[in-house]
Design an enzyme around this catalytic site. Structure first.
Site, PDB file in Angstrom:
ATOM      1  N   SER A 257       0.855  -1.192   0.000  1.00 43.63           N
ATOM      2  CA  SER A 257       0.000   0.000   0.000  1.00 43.63           C
ATOM      3  C   SER A 257       0.886   1.235   0.000  1.00 43.63           C
ATOM      4  O   SER A 257       1.682   1.436   0.927  1.00 43.63           O
ATOM      5  CB  SER A 257      -0.891   0.024   1.239  1.00 43.63           C
ATOM      6  OG  SER A 257      -1.376   1.343   1.437  1.00 43.63           O
TER       7      SER A 257
ATOM      8  N   HIS B  53      -1.093  -1.348  -4.395  1.00 45.85           N
ATOM      9  CA  HIS B  53      -2.377  -1.020  -3.766  1.00 45.85           C
ATOM     10  C   HIS B  53      -2.433   0.484  -3.484  1.00 45.85           C
ATOM     11  O   HIS B  53      -1.540   1.037  -2.838  1.00 45.85           O
ATOM     12  CB  HIS B  53      -2.504  -1.815  -2.460  1.00 45.85           C
ATOM     13  CG  HIS B  53      -3.804  -1.650  -1.754  1.00 45.85           C
ATOM     14  ND1 HIS B  53      -4.937  -2.376  -2.074  1.00 45.85           N
ATOM     15  CD2 HIS B  53      -4.161  -0.859  -0.711  1.00 45.85           C
ATOM     16  CE1 HIS B  53      -5.924  -2.042  -1.263  1.00 45.85           C
ATOM     17  NE2 HIS B  53      -5.486  -1.114  -0.421  1.00 45.85           N
TER      18      HIS B  53
ATOM     19  N   ASP C 163      -4.616   3.605  -2.004  1.00 45.55           N
ATOM     20  CA  ASP C 163      -5.685   3.919  -1.055  1.00 45.55           C
ATOM     21  C   ASP C 163      -6.225   5.327  -1.275  1.00 45.55           C
ATOM     22  O   ASP C 163      -5.516   6.313  -1.061  1.00 45.55           O
ATOM     23  CB  ASP C 163      -5.157   3.796   0.381  1.00 45.55           C
ATOM     24  CG  ASP C 163      -5.000   2.344   0.799  1.00 45.55           C
ATOM     25  OD1 ASP C 163      -5.968   1.571   0.620  1.00 45.55           O
ATOM     26  OD2 ASP C 163      -3.918   1.975   1.287  1.00 45.55           O
TER      27      ASP C 163
ATOM     28  N   MET D 232      -8.890   8.071  -0.045  1.00 48.00           N
ATOM     29  CA  MET D 232      -9.681   8.409   1.154  1.00 48.00           C
ATOM     30  C   MET D 232     -10.227   9.821   1.026  1.00 48.00           C
ATOM     31  O   MET D 232      -9.541  10.714   0.538  1.00 48.00           O
ATOM     32  CB  MET D 232      -8.811   8.320   2.403  1.00 48.00           C
ATOM     33  CG  MET D 232      -8.136   6.964   2.585  1.00 48.00           C
ATOM     34  SD  MET D 232      -7.264   6.908   4.154  1.00 48.00           S
ATOM     35  CE  MET D 232      -6.459   5.300   4.007  1.00 48.00           C
TER      36      MET D 232
ATOM     37  N   HIS E 187      -8.278   1.098  -4.075  1.00 46.29           N
ATOM     38  CA  HIS E 187      -9.194   0.870  -2.949  1.00 46.29           C
ATOM     39  C   HIS E 187      -9.883   2.187  -2.617  1.00 46.29           C
ATOM     40  O   HIS E 187      -9.254   3.099  -2.072  1.00 46.29           O
ATOM     41  CB  HIS E 187      -8.370   0.345  -1.759  1.00 46.29           C
ATOM     42  CG  HIS E 187      -9.147   0.110  -0.518  1.00 46.29           C
ATOM     43  ND1 HIS E 187      -8.553  -0.110   0.705  1.00 46.29           N
ATOM     44  CD2 HIS E 187     -10.487   0.038  -0.282  1.00 46.29           C
ATOM     45  CE1 HIS E 187      -9.471  -0.308   1.627  1.00 46.29           C
ATOM     46  NE2 HIS E 187     -10.664  -0.209   1.061  1.00 46.29           N
TER      47      HIS E 187
ATOM     48  N   MET F 258     -12.083   4.382  -0.524  1.00 50.99           N
ATOM     49  CA  MET F 258     -12.720   4.599   0.781  1.00 50.99           C
ATOM     50  C   MET F 258     -13.405   5.955   0.714  1.00 50.99           C
ATOM     51  O   MET F 258     -12.989   6.932   1.371  1.00 50.99           O
ATOM     52  CB  MET F 258     -11.653   4.526   1.887  1.00 50.99           C
ATOM     53  CG  MET F 258     -11.151   3.094   2.102  1.00 50.99           C
ATOM     54  SD  MET F 258      -9.588   3.007   2.988  1.00 50.99           S
ATOM     55  CE  MET F 258      -8.467   3.203   1.617  1.00 50.99           C
TER      56      MET F 258
ATOM     57  N   MET G  85     -11.285  -6.170   5.377  1.00 47.62           N
ATOM     58  CA  MET G  85     -10.491  -5.197   6.136  1.00 47.62           C
ATOM     59  C   MET G  85     -10.177  -5.792   7.505  1.00 47.62           C
ATOM     60  O   MET G  85     -11.087  -6.164   8.256  1.00 47.62           O
ATOM     61  CB  MET G  85     -11.276  -3.889   6.324  1.00 47.62           C
ATOM     62  CG  MET G  85     -11.548  -3.100   5.049  1.00 47.62           C
ATOM     63  SD  MET G  85     -10.087  -2.616   4.103  1.00 47.62           S
ATOM     64  CE  MET G  85      -9.154  -1.680   5.310  1.00 47.62           C
TER      65      MET G  85
ATOM     66  N   ASP H  25      -6.569  -6.540   4.003  1.00 48.85           N
ATOM     67  CA  ASP H  25      -6.029  -5.182   4.064  1.00 48.85           C
ATOM     68  C   ASP H  25      -6.018  -4.689   5.504  1.00 48.85           C
ATOM     69  O   ASP H  25      -7.077  -4.454   6.087  1.00 48.85           O
ATOM     70  CB  ASP H  25      -6.869  -4.257   3.178  1.00 48.85           C
ATOM     71  CG  ASP H  25      -6.227  -2.892   2.994  1.00 48.85           C
ATOM     72  OD1 ASP H  25      -5.122  -2.670   3.524  1.00 48.85           O
ATOM     73  OD2 ASP H  25      -6.851  -2.055   2.310  1.00 48.85           O
TER      74      ASP H  25
ATOM     75  N   SER I 198       2.886  -0.582   6.059  1.00 50.80           N
ATOM     76  CA  SER I 198       4.045  -0.355   6.939  1.00 50.80           C
ATOM     77  C   SER I 198       5.004  -1.534   6.933  1.00 50.80           C
ATOM     78  O   SER I 198       6.221  -1.346   6.992  1.00 50.80           O
ATOM     79  CB  SER I 198       3.571  -0.029   8.355  1.00 50.80           C
ATOM     80  OG  SER I 198       2.481  -0.821   8.731  1.00 50.80           O
TER      81      SER I 198
HETATM   82  C1  DX5 Z   1      -6.155   1.284   5.560  1.00 47.12           C
HETATM   83  C2  DX5 Z   1      -5.688   1.053   4.145  1.00 47.12           C
HETATM   84  C3  DX5 Z   1      -4.593   0.073   4.066  1.00 47.12           C
HETATM   85  C4  DX5 Z   1      -3.369   0.489   4.815  1.00 47.12           C
HETATM   86  C5  DX5 Z   1      -2.654  -0.726   5.268  1.00 47.12           C
HETATM   87  O1  DX5 Z   1      -7.294   2.043   5.567  1.00 47.12           O
HETATM   88  O2  DX5 Z   1      -6.764   0.598   3.342  1.00 47.12           O
HETATM   89  O3  DX5 Z   1      -4.298  -0.264   2.715  1.00 47.12           O
HETATM   90  O4  DX5 Z   1      -2.507   1.298   4.088  1.00 47.12           O
HETATM   91  O5  DX5 Z   1      -1.571  -0.321   6.056  1.00 47.12           O
HETATM   92  P1  DX5 Z   1      -0.850  -1.329   7.039  1.00 47.12           P
HETATM   93  O6  DX5 Z   1      -0.362  -2.478   6.230  1.00 47.12           O
HETATM   94  O7  DX5 Z   1       0.247  -0.494   7.603  1.00 47.12           O
HETATM   95  O8  DX5 Z   1      -1.869  -1.748   8.070  1.00 47.12           O
HETATM   96 ZN    ZN Z   2      -6.354  -0.308   1.329  1.00 49.47          ZN
END
Ligand code: DX5
Ligand code: ZN
Length: 230
Positions: free
Chosen positions: A12, A37, A39, A41, A70, A72, A141, A177, A200
């Site tokens: 991600s 991936h 994200d 938001m 993804h 959100m 999730m 995820d 991370s």
């Molecule tokens: C959270 C995201 C994830 C996130 C995962 O809302 O959708 O993709 O970046 O991060 P880690 O692997 O650090 O939990």
């Molecule tokens: Zn994600």
């Protein structure tokens, strides 16, 4: 995209250097990731804001393989065409993002992108049973969406196992995820997941200038998951 249940590692870029997305995407692909991936938001569906379709289009040029977007965001339907035009290979929307998830999946299927359905930790899989013919991927999730670096929610492992049984022989990916690490990857791989998102845990210890740790992290997560996969 050929369907396979082999383990796929999807870093991600939420954990990447936001001023260097292009170079970060090139670095993680060079270090052996399978999907990238992305994200998105909106500060409304989740309590954080990242970026929109123009950023996806810009980074697309730096990704050779699968761009896994993804979303959100809520509402989501009115933005699907823009994310498809940005070059997304997979577009995942949340079951919780609106009252008409079937319509949302129809809208994704009307593009060239594969259709993903994401479930928050508090959402059960009952509704998925009526959507199996509409999805190419279900994203479980394993944290509450919004931030990287959160702790893996153990209760989701049983959900993955039940979802895997529900899917049977259908060509539907199960993506995990949130909180995926060398320690948690085997739990979800054994339960039936094949796409592991990790932010991370992939980016820790490395940088664009020193990307070798990305590769070591990807290989360690992959090895742990493959050893556990049924
Ligand atoms: C959270 C995201 C994830 C996130 C995962 O809302 O959708 O993709 O970046 O991060 P880690 O692997 O650090 O939990
Ligand atoms: Zn994600």
């Amino acid at each position: 995209m050929t369907f396979t249940r082999a383990i796929k590692i999807a870093p991600s870029i939420l954990s990447a250097d936001f001023a260097n997305f292009g170079a970060e995407c090139e670095a993680i692909e060079a270090q052996g990731c399978d999907w990238v991936h992305v994200d998105v938001m909106d500060g409304h569906f989740v309590p954080n804001i990242t970026f929109g379709p123009s950023t996806c289009a810009a980074i697309r040029k730096h990704i050779k393989g699968v761009m896994d977007v993804h979303l959100m965001i809520a509402p989501v339907d009115s933005y699907i065409d823009a994310f498809a035009a940005s070059g997304a290979d997979v577009i995942t929307a949340h079951l919780e993002a609106g009252p008409h998830i079937h319509r949302t999946l129809q809208a994704i299927r009307a593009t060239d992108a594969k259709a993903g359905l994401a479930l928050n930790p508090g959402t059960g899989i009952d509704a998925v049973a009526h959507l199996l013919d509409m999805v190419d991927l279900v994203c479980v999730m394993t944290v509450n969406p919004g931030f990287g670096g959160q702790k893996f929610i153990q209760s989701q492992v049983d959900k993955v196992r039940a979802l895997r049984a529900m899917i049977g022989d259908r060509p539907i990916h199960i993506e995990i995820d949130g909180g995926v690490t060398v320690e948690t990857a085997p739990l979800v791989a054994a339960a039936g997941a094949d796409v592991l998102v990790a932010g991370s845990a992939v980016f820790k210890g490395g940088s664009v200038a020193n990307p070798a740790p990305y590769g070591a992290n990807i290989r360690a997560i992959r090895a742990a998951a493959e050893a556990a996969q049924g």
